[in-house]
Scaffold this active site. Structure first.
Site, PDB file in Angstrom:
ATOM      1  N   ASP A  13      26.033  45.171  45.211  1.00 51.84           N
ATOM      2  CA  ASP A  13      25.559  43.796  45.370  1.00 51.84           C
ATOM      3  C   ASP A  13      26.621  42.753  45.039  1.00 51.84           C
ATOM      4  O   ASP A  13      26.323  41.656  44.568  1.00 51.84           O
ATOM      5  CB  ASP A  13      24.301  43.558  44.503  1.00 51.84           C
ATOM      6  CG  ASP A  13      23.232  44.586  44.808  1.00 51.84           C
ATOM      7  OD1 ASP A  13      23.076  44.947  45.984  1.00 51.84           O
ATOM      8  OD2 ASP A  13      22.562  45.037  43.869  1.00 51.84           O
ATOM      9  N   LYS A  16      29.206  42.294  49.639  1.00 51.12           N
ATOM     10  CA  LYS A  16      29.979  42.984  50.686  1.00 51.12           C
ATOM     11  C   LYS A  16      29.545  42.515  52.066  1.00 51.12           C
ATOM     12  O   LYS A  16      30.367  42.343  52.957  1.00 51.12           O
ATOM     13  CB  LYS A  16      29.783  44.513  50.578  1.00 51.12           C
ATOM     14  CG  LYS A  16      30.280  45.102  49.270  1.00 51.12           C
ATOM     15  CD  LYS A  16      29.986  46.587  49.188  1.00 51.12           C
ATOM     16  CE  LYS A  16      28.518  46.907  49.043  1.00 51.12           C
ATOM     17  NZ  LYS A  16      27.903  46.492  47.780  1.00 51.12           N
ATOM     18  N   GLY A  40      21.364  47.003  50.452  1.00 54.29           N
ATOM     19  CA  GLY A  40      20.720  45.759  50.873  1.00 54.29           C
ATOM     20  C   GLY A  40      21.781  44.688  50.907  1.00 54.29           C
ATOM     21  O   GLY A  40      22.388  44.378  49.887  1.00 54.29           O
ATOM     22  N   HIS A  41      22.065  44.193  52.098  1.00 55.42           N
ATOM     23  CA  HIS A  41      23.095  43.157  52.244  1.00 55.42           C
ATOM     24  C   HIS A  41      22.433  41.883  52.765  1.00 55.42           C
ATOM     25  O   HIS A  41      21.849  41.893  53.838  1.00 55.42           O
ATOM     26  CB  HIS A  41      24.174  43.594  53.238  1.00 55.42           C
ATOM     27  CG  HIS A  41      24.750  44.955  52.952  1.00 55.42           C
ATOM     28  ND1 HIS A  41      25.311  45.267  51.741  1.00 55.42           N
ATOM     29  CD2 HIS A  41      24.859  46.059  53.714  1.00 55.42           C
ATOM     30  CE1 HIS A  41      25.747  46.519  51.778  1.00 55.42           C
ATOM     31  NE2 HIS A  41      25.459  47.024  52.967  1.00 55.42           N
ATOM     32  N   GLN A 227      26.753  50.530  48.535  1.00 57.67           N
ATOM     33  CA  GLN A 227      26.932  50.795  47.100  1.00 57.67           C
ATOM     34  C   GLN A 227      28.340  50.372  46.647  1.00 57.67           C
ATOM     35  O   GLN A 227      28.896  49.480  47.231  1.00 57.67           O
ATOM     36  CB  GLN A 227      26.641  52.272  46.767  1.00 57.67           C
ATOM     37  CG  GLN A 227      25.193  52.672  47.002  1.00 57.67           C
ATOM     38  CD  GLN A 227      24.849  52.831  48.473  1.00 57.67           C
ATOM     39  OE1 GLN A 227      25.485  53.564  49.190  1.00 57.67           O
ATOM     40  NE2 GLN A 227      23.831  52.134  48.938  1.00 57.67           N
TER      41      GLN A 227
HETATM   42  P1  GDP Z   1      25.976  43.468  49.006  1.00 53.40           P
HETATM   43  O1  GDP Z   1      24.978  44.533  48.797  1.00 53.40           O
HETATM   44  O2  GDP Z   1      27.285  43.747  48.351  1.00 53.40           O
HETATM   45  O3  GDP Z   1      26.151  43.093  50.450  1.00 53.40           O
HETATM   46  O4  GDP Z   1      25.410  42.171  48.261  1.00 53.40           O
HETATM   47  P2  GDP Z   1      23.899  41.616  48.288  1.00 53.40           P
HETATM   48  O5  GDP Z   1      23.670  40.948  49.594  1.00 53.40           O
HETATM   49  O6  GDP Z   1      22.938  42.651  47.851  1.00 53.40           O
HETATM   50  O7  GDP Z   1      23.942  40.565  47.088  1.00 53.40           O
HETATM   51  C1  GDP Z   1      24.802  39.491  47.099  1.00 53.40           C
HETATM   52  C2  GDP Z   1      23.984  38.192  47.093  1.00 53.40           C
HETATM   53  O8  GDP Z   1      24.824  37.117  46.756  1.00 53.40           O
HETATM   54  C3  GDP Z   1      23.385  37.825  48.434  1.00 53.40           C
HETATM   55  O9  GDP Z   1      22.150  37.203  48.209  1.00 53.40           O
HETATM   56  C4  GDP Z   1      24.387  36.868  49.032  1.00 53.40           C
HETATM   57  O10 GDP Z   1      23.795  35.934  49.934  1.00 53.40           O
HETATM   58  C5  GDP Z   1      24.854  36.156  47.813  1.00 53.40           C
HETATM   59  N1  GDP Z   1      26.255  35.706  47.831  1.00 53.40           N
HETATM   60  C6  GDP Z   1      27.347  36.304  48.371  1.00 53.40           C
HETATM   61  N2  GDP Z   1      28.465  35.617  48.084  1.00 53.40           N
HETATM   62  C7  GDP Z   1      28.069  34.556  47.328  1.00 53.40           C
HETATM   63  C8  GDP Z   1      28.767  33.472  46.685  1.00 53.40           C
HETATM   64  O11 GDP Z   1      29.994  33.364  46.721  1.00 53.40           O
HETATM   65  N3  GDP Z   1      27.998  32.575  45.970  1.00 53.40           N
HETATM   66  C9  GDP Z   1      26.638  32.684  45.885  1.00 53.40           C
HETATM   67  N4  GDP Z   1      25.972  31.774  45.156  1.00 53.40           N
HETATM   68  N5  GDP Z   1      25.963  33.689  46.474  1.00 53.40           N
HETATM   69  C10 GDP Z   1      26.667  34.602  47.179  1.00 53.40           C
HETATM   70  P1  IMO Z   2      24.367  47.776  48.005  1.00 50.25           P
HETATM   71  O1  IMO Z   2      25.013  48.396  49.217  1.00 50.25           O
HETATM   72  C1  IMO Z   2      22.984  48.259  43.884  1.00 50.25           C
HETATM   73  C2  IMO Z   2      21.612  52.273  42.734  1.00 50.25           C
HETATM   74  C3  IMO Z   2      20.149  52.439  42.428  1.00 50.25           C
HETATM   75  C4  IMO Z   2      20.227  53.553  41.402  1.00 50.25           C
HETATM   76  C5  IMO Z   2      21.346  54.433  41.932  1.00 50.25           C
HETATM   77  C6  IMO Z   2      20.878  55.637  42.735  1.00 50.25           C
HETATM   78  O2  IMO Z   2      23.348  46.742  48.329  1.00 50.25           O
HETATM   79  O3  IMO Z   2      25.409  47.305  47.030  1.00 50.25           O
HETATM   80  P2  IMO Z   2      19.843  55.905  45.157  1.00 50.25           P
HETATM   81  O4  IMO Z   2      18.567  55.381  45.758  1.00 50.25           O
HETATM   82  O5  IMO Z   2      21.067  55.504  45.900  1.00 50.25           O
HETATM   83  O6  IMO Z   2      19.790  57.388  44.911  1.00 50.25           O
HETATM   84  O7  IMO Z   2      19.914  55.244  43.689  1.00 50.25           O
HETATM   85  O8  IMO Z   2      22.140  53.591  42.750  1.00 50.25           O
HETATM   86  N1  IMO Z   2      21.899  51.683  44.074  1.00 50.25           N
HETATM   87  C7  IMO Z   2      22.319  50.422  44.253  1.00 50.25           C
HETATM   88  N2  IMO Z   2      22.503  49.417  43.366  1.00 50.25           N
HETATM   89  N3  IMO Z   2      23.272  48.068  45.184  1.00 50.25           N
HETATM   90  C8  IMO Z   2      23.117  49.085  46.084  1.00 50.25           C
HETATM   91  O9  IMO Z   2      23.525  48.991  47.366  1.00 50.25           O
HETATM   92  C9  IMO Z   2      22.586  50.310  45.634  1.00 50.25           C
HETATM   93  N4  IMO Z   2      22.290  51.489  46.236  1.00 50.25           N
HETATM   94  C10 IMO Z   2      21.893  52.325  45.266  1.00 50.25           C
HETATM   95  O10 IMO Z   2      19.596  51.260  41.897  1.00 50.25           O
HETATM   96  O11 IMO Z   2      20.641  53.037  40.160  1.00 50.25           O
HETATM   97 MG    MG Z   3      23.076  44.786  47.991  1.00 48.76          MG
END
Ligand code: GDP
Ligand code: IMO
Ligand code: MG
Length: 432
Positions: A13, A16, A40-41, A227
């Site tokens: 998270d 990416k 989850g992106h 991840q």
């Molecule tokens: P990922 O799994 O690495 O793709 O990241 P996620 O989407 O799960 O979580 C990142 C969150 O931060 C999302 O809600 C993005 O919209 C938000 N985000 C990404 N870059 C920035 C930033 O520079 N500032 C803020 N405030 N939010 C951001």
């Molecule tokens: P993105 O791509 C954050 C964590 C789960 C758990 C562990 C194992 O959005 O960064 P799993 O279901 O993969 O066997 O769970 O990994 N986990 C993540 N945490 N971001 C993710 O993906 C994750 N995908 C798995 O919370 O601790």
């Molecule tokens: Mg994510």
């Protein structure tokens, strides 16, 4: 020519999805090479009233960029129901998904593995991993045990039936005799999986060959990790990890692109740290400061909605991510979330039982006892969301970036100052 790998440097998270999306129209293909719908992106496109938010789980982030081919590589595990739900959801919002290509060697997540994931977690009680419950772990375990079901198996009902029946011979025993659950019917599971075959068939290809040809044609390919480094099954905080290789090496095995073709490795790192699920987290804040980061950063899981655990930036981990992935560029995200803090502590090393560790300790037992040694930087109050160059940032924010760069030993080439595509401070070109 270039194949660029993009990974997460912490526990996921990091942003990416936004970083991949940012590379945008200069990229010809985005490949998801590991994980499944545990990812989850969130990607935010457009400005002002025209802002649109997309949450992607299984599809590569490139799907939102017209002209960019989204590819699901052989290293991914696919929940077919989720795949088509996600495709339908995007199509309903006007996103063209017709370019999607899926590897015939990717594994599918059968329904019994979703059940096994959940019952195993319940069984583990206090020792649980805190998985997303999507069947990821059991499906990768099947892959290694050579009882997995692959995309290519869906197109011959006899083969599919044989494979499902082989897998269930053991799984049903486990479900019924150990977990006291109902077993799965071989015919019903075969029918369910086969029901996706017709719709899936036109998307299936030898993706490794396709990608190799694209590279030969001078195209730019981004290999996007789900991840992150500390969740990698080999290099992460085992056993509190996911079940795939989320580091740069996984990009090769999960796509079929050889290491000699990788020209750049971008690591996305948050200006603080978050983690979802169980496991050690040295800089975790269990007080009001942690709440503040969670609220300011909207740190709730995109996939499960769980509140993310929050803490300060950990330079030991980021340095480790640099080492394991061979990072050429860092993208520092969510700097805006730190606005308004009087001071910003950064973990520069750990104290483990009175011994200073500048690098990640060798064992998880030591890591679990690591106490952060902090260096503290002055904060800033100015709104930085409109900053687009380093010069637009207040002095203290620039100093914070420079200090992190020094500690993590690789250039920070872009800084996120908001969730929007445009809310980025560009420092060095990520694709030149
Ligand atoms: P990922 O799994 O690495 O793709 O990241 P996620 O989407 O799960 O979580 C990142 C969150 O931060 C999302 O809600 C993005 O919209 C938000 N985000 C990404 N870059 C920035 C930033 O520079 N500032 C803020 N405030 N939010 C951001
Ligand atoms: P993105 O791509 C954050 C964590 C789960 C758990 C562990 C194992 O959005 O960064 P799993 O279901 O993969 O066997 O769970 O990994 N986990 C993540 N945490 N971001 C993710 O993906 C994750 N995908 C798995 O919370 O601790
Ligand atoms: Mg994510």
């Amino acid at each position: 020519m270039p194949a660029v790998v993009l990974v997460g440097a912490q526990w996921g998270d990091e942003g990416k999805g936004k970083a991949t999306d940012l590379l945008g129209s200069r990229v010809d293909a985005v490949v998801k090479f590991n994980g499944g719908n545990n990812a989850g992106h969130t990607i935010v496109i457009g400005e002002g009233d025209h802002r649109e938010k997309y949450a992607l789980h299984l599809l590569p982030s490139g799907i939102l960029t017209p002209g960019c081919a989204p590819v699901i590589g052989n290293g991914v595990v696919i929940d077919l129901g989720v795949l088509f739900e996600e495709i339908d959801g995007l199509e309903a919002r006007g996103v063209d998904t017709s370019g999607l290509v899926v590897s015939g060697s990717a594994h599918v997540i059968p329904p019994y593995n979703r059940t096994l994931d959940k019952v195993t977690e319940r069984f583990l009680g206090n020792s649980r991993i805190g998985t997303t419950g999507r069947g990821i772990g059991p499906t990768y375990a099947d892959k290694m045990s050579r009882v997995g079901i692959r995309v290519q198996d869906l197109f011959d009902r006899d083969v599919l039936h044989l494979k499902v029946s082989g897998a269930l011979a053991l799984k049903n025993q486990i479900l019924v005799k150990i977990y006291n659950r109902k077993g799965f019917d071989v015919d019903a599971v075969t029918d369910e999986l086969a029901s996706y075959a017709e719709r899936l068939a036109p998307m299936v290809a030898d993706t490794a060959l396709l990608l190799e040809q694209m590279l030969d044609d001078g195209k730019t390919i981004v290999l996007e990790a789900g991840q992150a480094t500390l969740l990698d099954v080999d290099h992460g905080t085992y056993p509190f990890v996911t079940s795939s290789n989320a580091t740069a090496g996984g990009a090769c095995t999960g796509s079929g692109i050889p290491p000699t073709r990788i020209t750049r490795v971008i690591a996305v790192v948050k200006a603080y740290t978050t983690r979802v699920g169980e496991g050690p987290f040295p800089t975790e804040l269990l007080d009001a400061k942690g709440e503040l980061l969670r609220d300011a950063g909207a740190e709730f899981g995109t996939t499960t909605g769980r509140p993310r655990r929050c803490g300060w930036f950990d330079a030991v981990i980021a340095r480790y991510a640099n080492r394991v992935n061979g990072v050429t560029d860092f993208v520092l995200t969510k700097l805006d979330v730190l606005t308004g803090m009087d001071e910003v502590p950064v973990c520069v090393a750990y104290d483990v039982g009175g011994v200073r560790h500048d690098e990640l300790p060798m064992t998880q037992a030591e890591f679990a006892r690591a106490v952060p040694i902090y260096e503290t930087f002055p904060g800033w109050d100015e709104d930085i969301s409109k900053a687009r160059t380093l010069d637009d940032l207040p002095r203290n924010a620039r100093d914070y970036i420079a200090a992190l760069e020094e500690m993590i030993k690789a250039p920070i080439s872009a800084v996120g100052v908001g969730p929007g595509r445009d809310e980025t401070v560009a420092i060095h070109d990520l694709l030149d």
